[in-house]
Design a protein around this motif. Sequence first.
Motif, PDB file in Angstrom:
ATOM      1  N   THR A 119       0.839  -1.057  -0.230  1.00  0.00           N
ATOM      2  CA  THR A 119      -0.103  -0.347  -0.017  1.00  0.00           C
ATOM      3  C   THR A 119       0.741   0.882  -0.507  1.00  0.00           C
ATOM      4  OG1 THR A 119      -1.528  -1.373   1.113  1.00  0.00           O
ATOM      5  CG2 THR A 119      -2.007   1.447   1.495  1.00  0.00           C
TER       6      THR A 119
ATOM      7  N   ALA B 249      -2.407   0.139  -4.724  1.00  0.00           N
ATOM      8  CA  ALA B 249      -3.149   0.072  -3.259  1.00  0.00           C
ATOM      9  C   ALA B 249      -4.401  -0.114  -2.998  1.00  0.00           C
ATOM     10  CB  ALA B 249      -2.303   2.022  -3.054  1.00  0.00           C
TER      11      ALA B 249
ATOM     12  N   PHE C 271      -4.820  -2.764  -0.083  1.00  0.00           N
ATOM     13  CA  PHE C 271      -5.116  -2.053   1.919  1.00  0.00           C
ATOM     14  C   PHE C 271      -6.878  -2.881   2.300  1.00  0.00           C
ATOM     15  CE2 PHE C 271      -6.513   2.491  -0.645  1.00  0.00           C
ATOM     16  CZ  PHE C 271      -8.076   1.909  -0.829  1.00  0.00           C
TER      17      PHE C 271
END
Length: 458
Positions: free
Chosen positions: A333, A359, A363
């Motif tokens: 991330t 990303a 996450f």
Amino acid sequence: MSDSAHNASAQSLLASPHLASGIRKATFRLMPMLIILYFVAFLDRTNVGFAEAAMEADRGLSAGAYALGAGIFFIGYALFEIPSNLLLNKFGARFWLARIAITWGIVAAAFAFVNGETMFIILRFLLGVTEAGLFPGVIMFLSQWFPNKRRVQMFALFYLAQPFSQMLGAPLSGGLISFGEQLTPWAGWQVMFFVEGMLAVVAGIAAFYFLVDSPQKAKFLTDDEKHALKVVMEHEDGVKETDGPRGIGAAMVNWKVWYFTIIYFCLQIAVYGTTFYLPQQVSGLIGQDVGWQVGLVSAIPWAVGLFACYYAGKHADTVKRRREWGAWFFVITGVAILVSAWAGANGQGLIGLIAITIAVSAFLAAGPITWSFPTSFLTGAAAAAGIGLINSLGNLGGFVAPIMRTAFNEAVPTESGAWGVVSLGVFAFLAAAMMWATRFFSAKADALLDEKALTPGH
């Protein structure tokens, strides 16, 4: 029944076909409704990103007021999170989750009538107040229905509402803005707020009829299935009571609760620092105004994240694997956020979109893994308070993220706003280090999390 006899009964039931069928029925009955609730909740808290530019033009909303309004949601959310979770524990999930959805839907629809910065900020605060308790309430609800071995899979299924919300919600929001003003006397952003707010009201009414407070009240389970779930859950709760805090006060000062609060805070900075500005960032990357096309492109990261979240929930089935995978997801991330900042500053639209997609996927995968740890040692009133504390203070990352991003952009101004994006990535690396450090923790409940009896084939 003695402790040894109870443990033997619970262990024998772990491989029981009644337990397996009970879990399967509960999954198909409860999870779709919970996913719908979180789908609409995440949509209503983040759709403001699609209205930012239009509200600036129509209502004179400044960048500072937008950042404050986007973030102040989490102040109201944090203040009422623990009380809401305790009330859910008292009144039951069926009634309380329905109440939450109906009241936040009314507030979300009221954004259609915003007339200036003050009303915008007040409504964002009230949206946080009315939605408080939904997420931790569902986390606690799932911990009362599903054994540890299957719980992270349920968390992952629940988390799928996030990518679904953005994958389907992004083109929905963009489409309502683009076509709403053509079909109604309202501005497109007003149509978006009103329609999506009313979706929450409908979802809340449906939740009242579909949810069931506990396995013992479920008419869709047989007596044998109820018994199997009851014994196994009581066995796990007994382990948690000897291994974790007892009562509200003990949970509030427990160091592990605060430890995972910090991890979740870092996670939320990455989530909302990206989500609130994703439409505008995509708009800059592809050179199009926010609308239908931006909505479609904004859905790409969430579509990919859908598979990452599901895969992590299904295969991170031991404590060791969750610890290691969680740490790596946070590292990925952070790196991806930094790369997206570089791409934006250097006009590399495709690289930027790929980085954002990575990303978001990372996450999303880290979320259910993070929640598997506190639910392994919290139960009863301690769970209501501890889970509420982790979620409420952790979600303050959503308050800090837009303000911090704006502050960095103003302190080091660039056309792309790269330094504001960079500031978000740092916290992901902190979360990675803390997740890796959980290898030094020792918990009796870890044995239950690593139990193989619930794995197909055992």
